[in-house]
Motif scaffolding. Sequence first.
Motif, PDB file in Angstrom:
ATOM      1  N   ALA A 197      29.246  78.436  74.630  1.00  0.00           N
ATOM      2  CA  ALA A 197      29.973  77.969  75.814  1.00  0.00           C
ATOM      3  C   ALA A 197      29.093  77.080  76.681  1.00  0.00           C
ATOM      4  N   TRP A 198      27.794  77.392  76.767  1.00  0.00           N
ATOM      5  CA  TRP A 198      26.877  76.524  77.512  1.00  0.00           C
ATOM      6  C   TRP A 198      26.715  75.178  76.817  1.00  0.00           C
ATOM      7  N   LEU A 199      26.498  75.228  75.505  1.00  0.00           N
ATOM      8  CA  LEU A 199      26.318  73.974  74.771  1.00  0.00           C
ATOM      9  C   LEU A 199      27.578  73.117  74.841  1.00  0.00           C
ATOM     10  N   GLU A 200      28.730  73.759  74.907  1.00  0.00           N
ATOM     11  CA  GLU A 200      29.982  73.012  74.987  1.00  0.00           C
ATOM     12  C   GLU A 200      30.133  72.288  76.317  1.00  0.00           C
ATOM     13  N   ASP A 247      27.902  70.436  77.776  1.00  0.00           N
ATOM     14  CA  ASP A 247      26.910  69.354  77.797  1.00  0.00           C
ATOM     15  C   ASP A 247      25.557  69.826  78.334  1.00  0.00           C
ATOM     16  N   VAL A 248      25.181  71.088  78.057  1.00  0.00           N
ATOM     17  CA  VAL A 248      23.855  71.586  78.407  1.00  0.00           C
ATOM     18  C   VAL A 248      23.000  71.519  77.148  1.00  0.00           C
ATOM     19  N   SER A 249      21.843  70.929  77.255  1.00  0.00           N
ATOM     20  CA  SER A 249      20.989  70.761  76.080  1.00  0.00           C
ATOM     21  C   SER A 249      20.446  72.108  75.623  1.00  0.00           C
ATOM     22  N   PRO A 250      20.123  72.236  74.329  1.00  0.00           N
ATOM     23  CA  PRO A 250      19.529  73.503  73.861  1.00  0.00           C
ATOM     24  C   PRO A 250      18.237  73.863  74.588  1.00  0.00           C
ATOM     25  N   THR A 251      17.428  72.869  74.961  1.00  0.00           N
ATOM     26  CA  THR A 251      16.192  73.168  75.694  1.00  0.00           C
ATOM     27  C   THR A 251      16.486  73.778  77.052  1.00  0.00           C
ATOM     28  N   ALA A 252      17.509  73.231  77.736  1.00  0.00           N
ATOM     29  CA  ALA A 252      17.862  73.775  79.046  1.00  0.00           C
ATOM     30  C   ALA A 252      18.422  75.189  78.935  1.00  0.00           C
ATOM     31  N   VAL A 253      19.186  75.465  77.885  1.00  0.00           N
ATOM     32  CA  VAL A 253      19.715  76.818  77.692  1.00  0.00           C
ATOM     33  C   VAL A 253      18.571  77.800  77.443  1.00  0.00           C
ATOM     34  N   GLY A 254      17.604  77.419  76.608  1.00  0.00           N
ATOM     35  CA  GLY A 254      16.477  78.300  76.338  1.00  0.00           C
ATOM     36  C   GLY A 254      15.657  78.587  77.581  1.00  0.00           C
TER      37      GLY A 254
END
Length: 298
Positions: free
Chosen positions: A199-202, A204-211
Amino acid sequence: MDTQNPSAPSPAHTPVTGKKHPNRRHPHTGLIHDNTRHTTRFTVIGNHLAQHPELSLLAIGLGTHIQSLPAGARVDIKTLAARFPEGTTRIAAALRELETHGYLRRERERVPGGRIVTRTISCNQPGHRTTDDRTVRRAHPAPKKRAPRKPLPAVPQPAHPAPALLQQATDLLADLRRHDSRLLLSAPDTAHLAPGVAAWLERDVSPTAVGQALASDLPPEALHRPAALLAHRLTAQLPPPPPFRAAAPPPTVRHPLQTCDGCDRAFRAPAPGRCRDCRDCRDCRDCRPERAGLLEAA
């Protein structure tokens, strides 16, 4: 006058006959007990066992030994055969004697895990059953059952859970342990958290920002259940959807130049043919000579 005369003749002894034999009336004939009162490390054994008229000497001795053991001691045939010189056959027969006369009870019980064990209960007075199941459980405590774990909090769900998006979220969760070893997740916890990361990646949040949002600013103490902490962060820190953007118009296609088959005029078209004017008047025969004269004049 209290001194006897040593020269006085001793009185004559009366001859003993019949039941007046000195060996039969002497108080110190037969067994003599030289007892000392025990204050520690002693066992009270009833005479009904020690002088049982039907038990064998081996059974009486084995019953006495079993009653002197502490609770929880092993009294199976192999353990007793390793302790005493009698073989397993004689010890098994003595145990059966004790069980027949009520000095032993052997009960089969299923323990957690499905295994069946045999509990041996020693009775110091047959017929007086005072040992209930609670006493047996105290002597043989069962392993404590672990309380069921609470389910993880719900996580956001993506609008379009594509397999590729979920796989990317799963890889991101598996990589969190590289940032902090405490974030090592099990397979069920990863499967539960993957839709929240998707849901975060959907959005437009980058994988680095999610991590960074999941693995930064962790408490210094040990994490009791890291999956619950990550589920809370995925829900509480969920970013808003991206702003609406109108779809960009499709780019204008610039076709190559073509030569008209009717008037030799250059025009743009994807394939050779007639220009727009010639297509409109291809059935008008009167305009062709006029067009030809205009071309020659030009």
